[in-house]
Design an enzyme around this catalytic site. Structure first.
Site, short mmCIF file in Angstrom:
data_model
loop_
_atom_site.label_atom_id
_atom_site.label_comp_id
_atom_site.label_asym_id
_atom_site.label_seq_id
_atom_site.Cartn_x
_atom_site.Cartn_y
_atom_site.Cartn_z
N SER A 399 5.40 0.74 2.34
CA SER A 399 5.51 0.41 3.76
C SER A 399 6.93 0.64 4.26
CB SER A 399 5.04 -1.04 3.97
OG SER A 399 4.77 -1.27 5.33
N ASP A 511 -1.68 1.11 4.76
CA ASP A 511 -0.45 0.50 4.24
C ASP A 511 -0.56 0.16 2.74
OD1 ASP A 511 1.73 -1.37 3.74
OD2 ASP A 511 1.90 -1.50 5.92
#
Length: 614
Positions: A399, A511
């Site tokens: 991320s 993610d």
């Protein structure tokens, strides 16, 4: 020399004048022990008579078959000398050797002049041929026995593929399909995934399963021996491993000669020209199978598959096995079994590091975790590591960690990186989606990164880098170590439900925080001996009720991440956790996060320095 000739049995009945005439055709020669005298397949033009010493005669293709040993008074090379045909077997000196070499003219002279010599030669050659045939038949029977024995061992070793994941079920289905085909089949995938296992399964599930299966590496292909290989395989299957090592012209030649054969090649990459292609996925894309494999290997070591704890299995499933997949898992289990001394394997018994060459400093890996804007504290950590001269050999990011790590691995200096961060705004990162299947998309982030770095490939970065995302369809981690840097970062930062998934590398990705909030296992698998993990996950979700949908969603991800990260951080050597109690919602006041990273890193420098010394 005349006296020597008289003493040899094959010349004992020659007249004096015949022996004198023979001298002009004979030469003396000597050889050292082990020296080659005649090679199978070469053209010979001399008959050799052993004056002193011994020779061994053997067939060498397709395998070595000892034929006989000859001593003083015996001869060899007569058939090739007479006919000009290639020598049928190789001849080596068994000890220091003295020979008499009779050329073709001399041999023809004797055959013409002496009936006794002709008779002696014919009788000797008949005995030699019979002896050779008997040895070949004996070796053939022996080879047939061992081939069948090896085939039974193979069937036991290469049994059904272990696993219940969708990925392994697809492989099993592909094996069944491939077993119905003739011709060239390519099985490809990363090192250690079980390509040879799959190839053997194709053979044993086919109608050829009672026929021979022969394996060799691509670099072992000798075109002079190809007819012997074809003969040995017969109606069975030839498996050629590591076919990616073949140059293009060699691969094309192989394609041309296997048209009427059943051939399976294994390769690290997909190869063109096959009738059927089968891909074996890496272990990290079938983590559901790791528990079954681990218990299977423990049972093989100890006879009891329960001798491994659930905690150890969870730790095993976190590791991505980038270097050698299933083979690497086996090595970890074997080492853990020894450390456990036959008792239940715990996570503390697991060793994922590779042997470091003596005299070489440890390779340092940096794992930068997820955490939205809190990830800006990664910059403060990098500043301290750089100021202290801590070398960074590998970087992995999840991320926001993939953003900071990817840009730093690309070579951007930290002063410039801080300036870029100060220019960040939400419209640099996200845009609204239409139609609204999600609220945002993060294409602007890719454009923002490329405006500073250009369109870079991960595999071309100055530092080895990996970004991690989650496969939205399977829930498995997806590791990106090659391809577009900006697209990899987009995939790693696409918050589920909040942002539109990223279609990349044939997968639907979101993610990476869902599977690896702090990728300590990933950076160790890349090759790091010392893993420094930066954890910017928060536990603030325990305080109060979220005020809106976005905060509720982010809190949910934080809760999931906290549970996962606790176990993964066991694979790190140093864990840096900045104090991020203060909450920042905009880009204008990010400096406290950078300062928090700096302060936290300073607290760990005293523990890092001693561990990187030689």
């Amino acid at each position: 020399m005349l006296t020597t000739l008289k003493q040899l049995p094959m010349f004992s009945q020659l007249q004096q004048e015949q022996l004198h005439e023979l001298l002009s055709f004979v030469n003396c020669c000597t050889y050292e022990e082990g020296e080659l005298i005649l090679r199978q397949g070469q053209n010979g033009n001399q008959l050799f008579i052993i004056e002193q010493g011994e020779v061994r005669i053997q067939l060498e293709h397709p395998s070595v078959v000892p034929i006989t040993t000859l001593s003083e008074g015996a001869f060899f090379g007569e058939m090739s000398c007479l006919t000009g045909d290639p020598v049928s077997a190789s001849v080596y000196a068994s000890c220091p050797l003295k020979l008499l070499a009779l050329n073709r003219e001399g041999l023809l002279y004797l055959m013409d002049q002496s009936q006794a010599f002709r008779k002696h030669m014919i009788e000797s050659m008949v005995r030699r041929i019979q002896q050779s045939n008997d040895r070949v038949a004996e070796e053939y029977s022996k080879s047939l026995y061992f081939m069948k024995r090896n085939e039974l061992d193979d069937r036991e070793k290469f049994g059904e593929l272990i696993g219940v994941s969708e990925a392994i079920q697809s492989v099993k289905s592909a094996i069944h399909h491939a077993s119905k085909h003739n011709g060239l089949i390519v099985v490809y995938g990363e090192a250690g995934v079980g390509k040879t296992h799959a190839a053997k399964q194709i053979h044993y599930k086919s109608h050829r399963n009672s026929e021979p299966v022969l394996s060799l590496r691509a670099e072992e292909i000798n075109w002079n021996e190809w007819p012997s290989i074809v003969s040995a395989v017969g109606k069975g299957t030839l498996i050629i491993d590591q076919a990616e090592n073949l140059p293009k012209d060699e691969w094309n030649k192989l394609l041309s000669v296997v048209q009427n054969m059943n051939v399976i090649v294994t390769s690290l990459k997909r190869l063109e020209g096959a009738a059927v292609t089968l891909h074996v996925p890496p272990l990290r894309e079938r983590t559901q199978d790791i528990a079954l494999l681990a218990k299977h290997f423990v049972q093989k070591e100890n006879g009891n598959h329960d001798l491994i704890s659930e905690e150890a299995i969870r730790t095993l499933t976190l590791f991505p096995y980038l270097m050698n997949n299933v083979s690497e898992l086996i090595s970890v289990i074997e080492a853990a079994f020894l450390l456990s001394e036959g008792r239940t394997i715990q996570s503390t018994h697991l060793r994922f590091s590779r042997a470091k060459p003596p005299g070489v400093r440890p390779r340092v890996g940096l794992a930068l975790g997820s955490g939205s804007l809190r990830g800006i504290s990664h910059v403060g950590v990098l500043k301290v590591l750089e100021q202290e001269g801590i070398p960074i050999d590998y970087i992995a990011g999840t991320s926001v960690g993939s953003v900071i790590g990817g840009v730093y691995a690309a070579g951007m200096n930290l002063l410039d990186l801080e300036k870029v961060i100060k220019r960040l705004r939400w419209n640099n990162i996200v845009g609204f989606t239409f139609p609204k299947r999600s609220i945002f998309h993060n294409e602007p982030l890719a454009h923002f990164i490329e405006s500073y770095l250009g369109e870079l490939k991960i595999e071309e970065l100055p530092k080895p880098f990996a970004a991690i995302a989650s496969d939205a369809n399977t829930g498995e981690p997806h590791i990106m170590r090659e391809g577009s840097l900006s697209k990899a970062i987009r995939a790693s930062t696409a918050i589920p439900a909040l942002m539109r998934p990223v279609q990349y590398q044939g997968k639907t990705l979101v993610d990476g925080a869902v599977v690896h909030p702090v990728p300590a296992a990933l950076v160790r698998s890349m090759g790091a001996d010392l893993v420094i993990a930066v954890n910017v996950c928060t536990e603030n979700f325990t305080k109060g009720i979220p005020k809106n949908f976005v905060k509720s969603l982010l809190n949910t991800i934080d809760m999931m991440s906290t549970k996962i990260v606790t176990e993964e951080l066991q694979l790190a050597d140093i864990v840096i956790r900045p104090n991020l109690d203060h909450i920042v919602t905009g880009f204008k006041d990010l400096q406290p996060y950078v300062d928090a990273g700096t302060e936290a890193a300073r607290h760990h420098i005293h523990a890092i320095h001693p561990r990187i010394r030689l």
